[in-house]
Every structure is written in structure tokens, then in C-alpha cells.
Design a protein around this motif. Structure first.
Motif, short mmCIF file in Angstrom:
data_model
loop_
_atom_site.label_atom_id
_atom_site.label_comp_id
_atom_site.label_asym_id
_atom_site.label_seq_id
_atom_site.Cartn_x
_atom_site.Cartn_y
_atom_site.Cartn_z
N THR A 156 39.23 52.62 -35.13
CA THR A 156 39.80 53.36 -33.91
C THR A 156 40.81 54.49 -34.26
O THR A 156 40.46 55.96 -33.05
N PRO A 160 38.94 58.16 -32.76
CA PRO A 160 39.12 57.97 -31.45
C PRO A 160 38.05 58.08 -30.30
O PRO A 160 38.06 57.70 -29.73
N LEU A 161 36.87 58.79 -30.73
CA LEU A 161 36.18 59.44 -30.22
C LEU A 161 35.01 57.86 -29.93
O LEU A 161 34.99 57.51 -29.05
N LEU A 253 45.27 70.15 -35.42
CA LEU A 253 46.37 70.54 -34.45
C LEU A 253 47.21 71.24 -34.48
O LEU A 253 47.21 72.20 -33.85
N VAL A 276 55.48 61.36 -35.54
CA VAL A 276 53.89 60.18 -35.84
C VAL A 276 54.19 59.78 -36.82
O VAL A 276 53.64 58.46 -36.95
N ARG A 279 56.24 56.90 -37.47
CA ARG A 279 56.11 55.76 -36.56
C ARG A 279 54.48 54.18 -37.36
O ARG A 279 55.07 53.26 -37.00
N ILE A 280 53.92 55.44 -37.13
CA ILE A 280 52.44 54.41 -38.36
C ILE A 280 53.04 53.86 -39.48
O ILE A 280 52.92 52.49 -39.61
N SER A 369 54.11 61.59 -24.54
CA SER A 369 52.71 61.88 -25.12
C SER A 369 53.28 62.97 -26.18
O SER A 369 51.96 62.99 -25.77
N VAL A 371 54.23 66.24 -27.98
CA VAL A 371 55.26 66.95 -28.56
C VAL A 371 54.56 67.97 -28.97
O VAL A 371 53.73 68.52 -28.72
N TYR B 68 45.55 68.77 -25.49
CA TYR B 68 44.19 68.28 -25.30
C TYR B 68 44.85 66.46 -25.61
O TYR B 68 45.65 65.87 -25.33
N ARG B 69 43.63 66.23 -25.09
CA ARG B 69 43.60 64.47 -25.20
C ARG B 69 41.95 64.29 -26.30
O ARG B 69 40.90 64.67 -25.46
N TYR B 70 41.98 63.68 -26.80
CA TYR B 70 41.39 62.97 -27.64
C TYR B 70 40.48 61.82 -28.31
O TYR B 70 39.65 62.05 -29.25
N GLY B 71 41.27 61.30 -27.10
CA GLY B 71 40.87 59.64 -27.46
C GLY B 71 41.31 58.37 -26.53
O GLY B 71 42.63 59.47 -25.54
N ARG B 72 41.02 57.85 -26.19
CA ARG B 72 41.32 56.59 -24.92
C ARG B 72 42.72 56.85 -24.99
O ARG B 72 43.58 56.10 -26.31
N GLU B 73 43.22 56.26 -23.74
CA GLU B 73 45.12 55.85 -23.95
C GLU B 73 44.91 54.79 -23.77
O GLU B 73 45.83 54.32 -24.59
N ASP B 75 43.02 53.49 -25.79
CA ASP B 75 42.93 52.92 -27.87
C ASP B 75 44.60 52.86 -28.68
O ASP B 75 44.40 53.43 -29.96
N GLU B 76 45.30 53.80 -27.97
CA GLU B 76 46.40 54.55 -28.53
C GLU B 76 47.46 52.80 -28.96
O GLU B 76 47.67 51.68 -28.31
N VAL B 80 49.98 55.34 -32.22
CA VAL B 80 49.64 57.09 -32.39
C VAL B 80 49.35 57.47 -30.94
O VAL B 80 49.34 56.66 -29.65
N LYS B 81 49.36 58.64 -30.03
CA LYS B 81 48.97 59.37 -29.00
C LYS B 81 47.67 59.82 -29.44
O LYS B 81 47.93 61.14 -30.49
N PHE B 82 46.94 60.03 -28.38
CA PHE B 82 45.63 60.93 -29.02
C PHE B 82 45.85 61.54 -27.75
O PHE B 82 45.18 61.94 -27.63
N SER B 83 46.51 62.53 -27.62
CA SER B 83 47.04 63.63 -27.19
C SER B 83 48.30 64.27 -27.33
O SER B 83 49.02 64.42 -28.53
N LYS B 84 47.66 65.97 -27.16
CA LYS B 84 49.27 66.99 -27.84
C LYS B 84 49.32 67.77 -26.69
O LYS B 84 48.50 68.32 -26.01
#
Lengths: 382, 407
Positions: A156, A160-161, A253, A276, A279-280, A369, A371, B68-73, B75-76, B80-84
Motif C-alpha cells: 500500500t 499508493p496508486l 517531494l 515521518v 514515525r514509520i 496532513s 508538512v 499534492y495528494r498521491y494516495g487514498r486517505e 490507505d494511510e 504515513v500521509k499520502f499528501s504533502k
């Protein structure tokens, strides 16, 4: 305890009683098992005095507490994940699967509590088999489910896509965890390879790691690799890959931010991106650490029993691993579910008295969300 | 407030405005769509009106933010945040720092109308800033859609670093888009490929030529396909499709979606020795791809007004690989099916799909069409966003204005 080693030479059946200087009758371990079932008890345990009933009660007490914790934790997980629509995703099926394994491990506990009050194994061989099958299936299944969850998370997060596992794949993976657990549960139960015997206080059962033959030794080595080494290396592998993917994304990024003249990549930015990764790393390490806590004591005891110096395996020492893996089966639901925002939200909705304070993830602002690279002050353009 | 609007109405300037929840700060923007003309980009020009008594020495800051959002919320996991979110411009608006700043016509008008408590602000997009793109979510996806979006955020604070409060901050969603250059170019994209077979002699030749290099949204793409079969195999059928290629540079992944396709057996099978010349017409539209997840769209999702993402244009002399954000490109793909053993012969012809440039005839036609949809659309937006503080422009005043517009 050491005194008792002096009785070595005398046959086990011959001396169920022994007078000690304090004029207290002290039994050796296994004294209260009828003669026709004496073969259940391995020679090794007869070298130790019978465990005091207070030890038994103490263990029963610990198990009662663990049972309650496990029932609530895993029960709530299955209830909420199973019944709420917003949580019905493929990834969450694994969490449910883990909770099922943990609940199965919990089923051992009433057996043990009953055994403890009788200070012996109820049901002898059959009771022993049931107890050990529950433990084996849930232990090996839980371990491999941890690895599968790591795999799912890696998929996942690294893509992510389209990386998300679909429900069919998830169902197959869950079936895989059950098949993974089967061989080392069924083979000893059917005595094809290895067997189940009482251990420690002789109120719990596990696979036999004492019998001094080639078969048993190979069995112990195999189960060590199968249910400890393989899941652990998979967990390590997937979480380290996942960590790498997150770092890569962060770096890309940052590069893009640089291209857009988000100049002051100063302290602010670095801290943010580091956090980040930290945290992971924390979550991954927690899971890895829990796995190590749960299964290393067992692995150590089994390997020592088969290949090492057995004299260190006292009844109390061999009970520690059993308690360890049961504690972890109680903690699991909290680790996996409680850091799931949607689960927390649902938990708050259904059980408000638990005091979970969670913002509804849908309404949570994107501000959380963030940063940011604090930009260079846009020099009053135009 | 109404008299401001009346004034605005007289000069027929459309403005977008949004007020903070506590009603003390209002932000006005002349438009929502900012066009990147490749050589330059429209600046984000706005005006902030503030209740000075309320400020009590605090300051008003404005930021241009891209997310930027590059993944579904959903799925976080694991934090991990899929947005910046990136702040690409920040300015202190009140008190005004640069009193001599050059004002755009809209700002001048607004300042005149809104009185002494109005302060202008201007942001320029960074040169490399990507275009707004939204990836269509599937029905079961919850949360914010993936993509690149922009907003102007205005907040009240003691100092720049201080955290803003929800009550005294306001966010307006804007879009950065690219339009086609004024000339559409004369070059006709084409591709010529041929395929031989392992166990037989001869080849099948396929030539595909498009009638344009740049198409406008909603236009018909005409692909002229010429097949000449010099082999011993037969062509069973022809598939022709428009493929949208989406590259998500921030996570280095890409995918493509078929946004229009048709299959034809007309003139098939093309037997050995025969040939076929045929024009296929395809119209790539967002409307016809509503249920396909991941189709890239221009900016936000609005029921009627949605169109496929425009092709990403890169300034001359810049490498397309340097483009950031989400890079979109299109091609016509023609597939000849040569039977189970023969396999397929495939070719791709790239083209660009864009909005007509400002000032062209096509643009006027396009605007007229949009205008018809706009009232409906704004009504829809209102119903959509009323309970969502986060998102964005309040259109109510704006919609009323448009209806009265003397045009």
C-alpha cells in the motif's frame, strides 16, 4: 530445588514421595498423574519438585487477567471491523484474521485455569492435544499474519496508486496463513512427526522438544525456522522496504519543492520530513519488537531443550514463554487497531465510555496532513 | 455588503469572495482559474478586507499553497500521509509592506470599491509549478481525491510562524491551468509501423495520421488509418482508442487509461494482399468516463463542468522529464488484431488535448457553452460545500451577480 537432584538414580515411579528436612511432604513434578498416563511426562520434569499450588494459582490469576484483556481487545476488534462498513477493506481483513488467531490463543486460557486448580492436566493426552493444537495453530498463524500485514502495508505504501491488495488476494493470503499454520499443528497431533506433551508446570502442553532422537531434533529445528525465522525475516524485509519507499517519496517531494523555489528548506523542513520516517520506524520497530518478545522465549526454550543445556529449563522458566506469547496476543489488537484512525472513530461512536477521542477522519482537515516547507517570503511581487 | 456588490455589478466584474467563520476577514479574488501561458503565468491577485478594530495589532497573512495528494486517505497506515502541502508563496497583507506594489486592474477596482480597509496581495506561481489535476476517485473511495490542487489561505496571527485559528482563517481553492497556444500548429502527427511474422513472409503495414496536433476539449479526434496487408495473415479487427497517460512524478509511478475507444470490423478481415483506408472518429470526454478510477481531470470535480485533464505543456528548452506534479499526455492507439497466432500490431500517435487560448474564436464559443452550464453548476457547488468549511469559495453572491449580468 537443587537438593532434589540427588534423587536422580531412583526410578520415577518408585518415589512419588520424599521427606524433606522441614518435615513437609514434597512431591516431585508429575506425582499426581495416574500411572497409566505417566508416559506423558518426560523424564526431565521428574527432576523437579512439584510446583507449589500458589504458583498454580498465581498462573491461573495471570491467565484470567490475560483472558479478559484478550477477550475485550480482540472481541471489540472483530466486532467493529466485522460490522462497520467504513472498515471493510482488504487490509482490515488481515487485522481481523490476526484477532481470530489471538482469540484462539485465548481459548487455551480457560483450559489452563481449570488445569491449574487441579494442579494437573485434565483429559491427559486428549486434553494435551487440544491445548497444544490451539496454541500451535494460533501461534504460527499469528506469526505469519504479522508478516502478511507487513507485506500488505508495504504494498500500500510503496505504490499508493494501485498497490492495494484486492479482496480476493486478501482472502487467498488469509487462507495461506491458515495453511502455513497447519503442518506443524496436524503432524504432531497425529503423531506423524513430533508429538504434544505437557511442559513446565505440567498443566500446559506444547510440542515435544525433549525426546532425544533425530526425529524430534529435526522437528524442533524445522518448526524454529518455519514459525520463527521465516515470519521474522519477512517482517524485517517488508518493513525495511516500506521504510525505503517512504524515504524515496519524501526525497522526491523535497526535490519538487526545491524546483518550485520553496527555498527555505531550513530546519523546519528537515524536521518535518524526518518525523515521518521516524514515525514509520517507530511503528515498524514496535511490531518487530512485539514479535521478538512473543516468540523468542519459546524459540530459546525449544532450541535449548533440543540442542542445549537442559538443566536451565526449570518448570518456572519454561512457563515464561507461554505467558509472553499470550501477553502479546492481548497487545496485538491495540497495536494494529488502535493506531487505525477510522477504527478509533468507530470505537468512539459505539463505545463512547471508552474515552477515545478521535476526530472523524472525513472531517479532519488537510491541515493535519501537512508538512510544509515554509516558503521564502514572497518578495512583494509585481 | 450589498452596495459593494451593486458597484461590482455595474462594472460587470465577477469576483469571488469568502469570509472567515468569524466574519472579520473577507478575501476577494478576481478569478478562480489562473492560466499558465508557458512564457508567463497569471498572477494570483486578490484583496483582503479586514475589520481593523478586530485585529488589535495582529497581522493578516496570505499564503499560496499547493497540495499534492498521491494516495487514498483511507490507505494511510502507520502514520504515513499520502499528501504533502507546500507553501509556495507567503505575504504579509495587513499592514501593507510594499505600498508601491503594482496593482492589477481587478485589484484597483476592488480597492476603490471596498474602501480603506482593503489591502491587496499578489502571488506569482513559481516557474515550475505544476497544473491542477484531479484523479477521478472510484465510487468506494472516500476522502479527498488524489491530485494536485492550489489554494489561497488567509489567516490572522501575531507573527508569521504562529498557528492560525480556524475561526479567523479562510481558504479559497483556485486552479492553475494551461491553455493551448494561439496557433494550433500545422504538423500532423503520424506513425508508420509494420509487422512481420515468424513463419511466413511479408508484412502488415499500419499508418495512422491525426488531423491535428492540438485538439480542444470536446473536439472530435480523427485518426486516418491505412492498413496494407502484404503478409499471409488476415487482420480480424481494428481497435482504436484514445489513451490518457498519467505520470505521478512525486512517487515516480505512471498509468494509463482508455478514455475513448471503438472497435471496428468494417472491411475486415483484411485478407492478404488487401488494404484498407478508413478514418476513425473518437471524442475523449470526461462525461463518458465517469466510472473509471484514476482518469485525470482538470482541477476540481464538478458535475457538469468537468473535463479531462489538459496535456501538460513544457516551456521550450525545458525537458519534459523536468515537469513536476502530475504530468498528463495523450495518444491515439491503434491495434490490429491479426488472429490468435498472428498477435497484435500496435502503434501510438501522440497529440495534445487543451483548452483554446484566450481570445481565439474557439475560446469564445467555449465560453458561451460554459456560461450556460455555470448557473446550474454554482447551485450544485453550493449544495455541495455548505457544510464543508474547508472547501472553499462561497459562490452565493457570485451566482446572483451572474444572473443579473447585462450581457
Amino acid at each position: 530445588m537443587a537438593d532434589n537432584f540427588t534423587d536422580f538414580g531412583i526410578g520415577p515411579m518408585a518415589q512419588p514421595l520424599k521427606m524433606v528436612s522441614k518435615e513437609v511432604v514434597e512431591h516431585m513434578l508429575g506425582w499426581n498423574i495416574p500411572e497409566e498416563h505417566q508416559d506423558l511426562v518426560h523424564e526431565h520434569w521428574r527432576n523437579f519438585p512439584a510446583v507449589s499450588k500458589y504458583w498454580h494459582y498465581c498462573l491461573a490469576l495471570i491467565y484470567t487477567m490475560l483472558m479478559v484483556t484478550s477477550l475485550t481487545g480482540n472481541g471489540i476488534v472483530i466486532w467493529i471491523f466485522g460490522t462497520s462498513k467504513s472498515l471493510r477493506s482488504a487490509s482490515n481483513m488481515f487485522v481481523i484474521n490476526l484477532a481470530v488467531f489471538d482469540l484462539m490463543m485465548m481459548l487455551e486460557m480457560p483450559l489452563l485455569i481449570a488445569n491449574s486448580f487441579h494442579q494437573r492436566l485434565l483429559g491427559y493426552q486428549l486434553g494435551c492435544d487440544i491445548y497444544a493444537i490451539l496454541g500451535g495453530l494460533s501461534g504460527i498463524g499469528g506469526a505469519i499474519t504479522n508478516a502478511v500485514i507487513a507485506f500488505d502495508r508495504y504494498k500500500t505504501i510503496s505504490c499508493p496508486l494501485d498497490g492495494r491488495i484486492n479482496k480476493i488476494q486478501a482472502a487467498l493470503l488469509i487462507a495461506f496463513t491458515w495453511f502455513w499454520a497447519l503442518p506443524f499443528t496436524v503432524l504432531p497431533a497425529t503423531r506423524v512427526w513430533g508429538k504434544y506433551v505437557p511442559e513446565g508446570f505440567l498443566t500446559t502442553c506444547s510440542f515435544d522438544y525433549f525426546t532425544d532422537d533425530q526425529d524430534t531434533k529435526v522437528f524442533v529445528a524445522c518448526i524454529f525456522v518455519w514459525s520463527y525465522c521465516i515470519p521474522m525475516s519477512l517482517i524485517c524485509y517488508f518493513y525495511s522496504q516500506l521504510f525505503g519507499a517512504v524515504r524515496l517519496h519524501e526525497r522526491m517531494l523535497q526535490e519538487q519543492a526545491k524546483k518550485m523555489n520553496v527555498k527555505s528548506l531550513a530546519s523546519n523542513k528537515e524536521d518535518a520530513s524526518r518525523s515521518v520516517e521516524i514515525r514509520i520506524a517507530k511503528v515498524a520497530f514496535t511490531i518487530f519488537f512485539l514479535f521478538v518478545c512473543a516468540w523468542t522465549p519459546y524459540a530459546f526454550v525449544a532450541m535449548t531443550g533440543a540442542f542445549g543445556d537442559r538443566s536451565i529449563l526449570t518448570p518456572v522458566a519454561t512457563m515464561i514463554p507461554a505467558v509472553c506469547c499470550k501477553i502479546v496476543s492481548c497487545i496485538d489488537p491495540w497495536v494494529y487497531a488502535i493506531n487505525h484512525p477510522r477504527y478509533r472513530a468507530e470505537l468512539q461512536k459505539r463505545l463512547p465510555w471508552m474515552g477515545v477521542r478521535e476526530q472523524d477522519p472525513d472531517s479532519a482537515s488537510s491541515g493535519t496532513s501537512v508538512v510544509t516547507a515554509n516558503s521564502a517570503q514572497a518578495p512583494a511581487e509585481a | 455588503m450589498l452596495d459593494y456588490l451593486a458597484l461590482v455589478f455595474v462594472v460587470a466584474v465577477k469576483v469571488f469572495k469568502k469570509t472567515t467563520p468569524n466574519g472579520k476577514v473577507t478575501v476577494y479574488l478576481g478569478k478562480r482559474d489562473f492560466i499558465d501561458h508557458i512564457d508567463y503565468c497569471d498572477p494570483v491577485d486578490g484583496v483582503v478586507v479586514v475589520d481593523t478594530e478586530y485585529l488589535k495589532g495582529r497581522k493578516v497573512y496570505s499564503q499560496l499553497v499547493t497540495t499534492y495528494r498521491y494516495g487514498r486517505e483511507e490507505d494511510e497506515v502507520m502514520g504515513v500521509k499520502f499528501s504533502k502541502e507546500m507553501v509556495i508563496g507567503q505575504e504579509q497583507v495587513v499592514p501593507l509592506i510594499n505600498a508601491k506594489m503594482e496593482l492589477t486592474p481587478v485589484q484597483e477596482k476592488l480597492l476603490k470599491k471596498l474602501g480603506p480597509n482593503a489591502y491587496p496581495f499578489t502571488f506569482n506561481f513559481p516557474e515550475m509549478a505544476p497544473s491542477s489535476v484531479t484523479l477521478q476517485p472510484s465510487e468506494e473511495d472516500q476522502g479527498k481525491p488524489m491530485g494536485v490542487d492550489y489554494c489561497v489561505r488567509t489567516y490572522v496571527a501575531e507573527s508569521e510562524d504562529q498557528k492560525s485559528h480556524k475561526r479567523s482563517s479562510v481558504t479559497l481553492a483556485i486552479k492553475k491551468l494551461q491553455h493551448a497556444p494561439t496557433s494550433r500548429g500545422r504538423r500532423l502527427p503520424s506513425s508508420l509501423v509494420s509487422k512481420g511474422f515468424t513463419f511466413s513472409n511479408g508484412k502488415i503495414n499500419l499508418e495512422v495520421t491525426l488531423d491535428r496536433e492540438i485538439y480542444y476539449h470536446g473536439e472530435k479526434v480523427a485518426a486516418n488509418v491505412i492498413v496494407s496487408n502484404n503478409s499471409r495473415k488476415a487482420v480480424r479487427n481494428i481497435r482504436c482508442m484514445v489513451v490518457q497517460h498519467v505520470e505521478i512524478t512525486m512517487i515516480n509511478s505512471q498509468f494509463s487509461r482508455h478514455v475513448a475507444s471503438l472497435e471496428s470490423r468494417e472491411g475486415c478481415p483484411i485478407t492478404p494482399g488487401a488494404s484498407l483506408s478508413k478514418t476513425f472518429y473518437l471524442v475523449p470526454l470526461a462525461r463518458s468516463n465517469k466510472d473509471i478510477r484514476g482518469v485525470a481531470l482538470d482541477g476540481h470535480l464538478k458535475e457538469d463542468d468537468v473535463n479531462l485533464a489538459s496535456s501538460t505543456l513544457v516551456a521550450e528548452g525545458k525537458c519534459p522529464a523536468d515537469a513536476i506534479g502530475i504530468v498528463v499526455s495523450y495518444s491515439v492507439r491503434v491495434k490490429l488484431n491479426c488472429g490468435t497466432l498472428g498477435g497484435e500490431l500496435v502503434t501510438d500517435v501522440p497529440f495534445k488535448l487543451l483548452h483554446p487560448a484566450e481570445g481565439t474564436v474557439e475560446r469564445q464559443r467555449f465560453n458561451a457553452m460554459k456560461k450556460m452550464q455555470s448557473i446550474e453548476r454554482h447551485r450544485y457547488e453550493n449544495s455541495l460545500y455548505t457544510n464543508e468549511e474547508e472547501d472553499n469559495i462561497v459562490f452565493e453572491d457570485f451566482a446572483r451577480l451572474r444572473m443579473n449580468e447585462p450581457e
